[in-house]
Scaffold this active site. Structure first.
Site, PDB file in Angstrom:
ATOM      1  N   HIS A 260       0.840  -1.201   0.000  1.00 51.46           N
ATOM      2  CA  HIS A 260       0.000   0.000   0.000  1.00 51.46           C
ATOM      3  C   HIS A 260       0.875   1.251   0.000  1.00 51.46           C
ATOM      4  O   HIS A 260       0.638   2.193  -0.768  1.00 51.46           O
ATOM      5  CB  HIS A 260      -0.907   0.015   1.230  1.00 51.46           C
ATOM      6  CG  HIS A 260      -2.109  -0.872   1.120  1.00 51.46           C
ATOM      7  ND1 HIS A 260      -2.017  -2.235   0.915  1.00 51.46           N
ATOM      8  CD2 HIS A 260      -3.443  -0.597   1.197  1.00 51.46           C
ATOM      9  CE1 HIS A 260      -3.240  -2.754   0.874  1.00 51.46           C
ATOM     10  NE2 HIS A 260      -4.121  -1.781   1.032  1.00 51.46           N
TER      11      HIS A 260
ATOM     12  N   HIS B 227       0.844  -4.182   8.870  1.00 51.52           N
ATOM     13  CA  HIS B 227       2.277  -3.981   8.683  1.00 51.52           C
ATOM     14  C   HIS B 227       2.927  -3.442   9.947  1.00 51.52           C
ATOM     15  O   HIS B 227       2.271  -2.807  10.791  1.00 51.52           O
ATOM     16  CB  HIS B 227       2.541  -2.996   7.544  1.00 51.52           C
ATOM     17  CG  HIS B 227       2.275  -3.544   6.180  1.00 51.52           C
ATOM     18  ND1 HIS B 227       3.044  -4.519   5.608  1.00 51.52           N
ATOM     19  CD2 HIS B 227       1.304  -3.254   5.278  1.00 51.52           C
ATOM     20  CE1 HIS B 227       2.564  -4.808   4.410  1.00 51.52           C
ATOM     21  NE2 HIS B 227       1.508  -4.055   4.191  1.00 51.52           N
TER      22      HIS B 227
END
Length: 339
Positions: free
Chosen positions: A114, A167
């Site tokens: 992302h 993450h």
């Protein structure tokens, strides 16, 4: 790495504690950073403002996500939502964190896709806008505003990825920096107007090279399905595991987009020349069309069929944006003018 991961979990716990009341904002932010958003949102809007910028966005998005996939296969990054359980460091002190529907991605975690795709794609957008503003106003302060937005965008997307446990912070930073570098490099190397054969060979070349790399790692004894197994094991809701979040799906998406870009330029080499009002109409029609394309239900069994149809689905996207909808609007507005 255990210390770095532990600190990352503590940061995620703090973010959830402080920001949970605004969780819907952070979930929207993480969806805005999804590579799908680059293809379904950023590309169409930029294309009808500047054709070259739109093509650049598509090219950069596909290449940056493909490179992100290769890096993930090489770096074997953990994801917070499964590392908490696998590390066994929190048996007596379970962190107060929760998962979300966007948490359970099945690929390795490093670097953040992302952040990387957002960094690359939005660099194309803000650098083009900054140059345009400076050419019109010669104001350094005004032309710097898009770059401030760029930094803010990266920060918001990065925080959202940490917030939902997708993450660790170092993976977000690595993705953002890599995305920025790719955006700067790739935005000056856009194959606009190249023949269809170039895009076909690029698409098949990325597909075949990634599959050969994947097979080579397996021959070396590296189990590339390890992340999928861990995601299924530690995801709090089985239905949050989606086939379109797998690494192979990302590969099919990128290769399909590149082939679609070549086909669109083959059907209509320089695109449709439209005034501003018809372009606005195109944006409205394209938004509706891509909404339905994105929601097309694909069979998940057999998986090979899913991946083939997923490839075709994304090859359709440039056709809709660059050929079909502008052609329809051109036809309608021309008839109206003649009448």
């Amino acid at each position: 790495m255990d210390e770095i991961h532990t600190q990352g979990i503590l940061i995620a716990e703090t973010l959830q504690e402080k920001l949970m009341s605004h969780k819907h904002f952070w979930l929207v932010a993480t969806h805005c950073g999804d590579p799908n958003a680059a293809f379904f949102l950023v590309f169409p809007f930029t294309y009808f403002i500047s054709r070259r910028t739109g093509v650049t966005v598509l090219w950069v998005a596909a290449l940056s996500e493909w490179l992100n996939l290769v890096l993930k296969w090489m770096l074997f990054g953990e994801r917070p939502f499964w590392w908490i359980g696998e590390s066994r460091l929190f048996v007596n002190n379970e962190p107060n964190v929760q998962q979300f529907s966007a948490t359970c991605e099945t690929g390795p975690g490093s670097p953040s896709g992302h952040a990387m795709v957002t960094g690359a794609v939005w660099w194309v957008v803000v650098s083009s806008l900054g140059s345009f503003l400076y050419s019109r106003t010669h104001s350094v302060a005004l032309s710097a505003l898009p770059y401030l937005f760029y930094v803010l965008m990266l920060m918001v997307v990065g925080i959202s990825r940490i917030f939902i446990l997708a993450h660790f912070p170092h993976q977000v930073v690595a993705g953002s920096v890599t995305g920025l570098i790719l955006g700067v490099i790739l935005s000056h190397r856009v194959p606009d107007g190249r023949p269809l054969l170039f895009y076909f060979t690029s698409s098949m070349g990325l597909l075949i090279s990634a599959l050969i790399f994947h097979a080579g790692l397996k021959q070396l004894g590296l189990d590339l399905s390890w992340s999928t197994a861990l995601a299924k094991k530690w995801c709090s809701h089985a239905e949050w595991i989606r086939l379109d979040s797998t690494p192979i799906s990302s590969l099919c998406r990128d290769c399909g987009i590149l082939l679609g870009l070549g086909l669109a330029q083959y059907w209509k080499p320089r695109g449709w020349s439209l005034p501003w009002a018809p372009r606005a109409l195109c944006v409205a029609f394209v938004s509706m069309a891509l909404y339905h394309v994105n929601r097309l239900p694909l069979p998940v069994r057999p998986q090979v069929l899913f991946y083939i149809l997923y490839f075709v689905k994304f090859a359709i996207v440039p056709q809709v944006v660059m050929v079909l909808v502008p052609g329809l609007v051109h036809l309608l507005t021309r008839k109206k003018k003649n009448d």
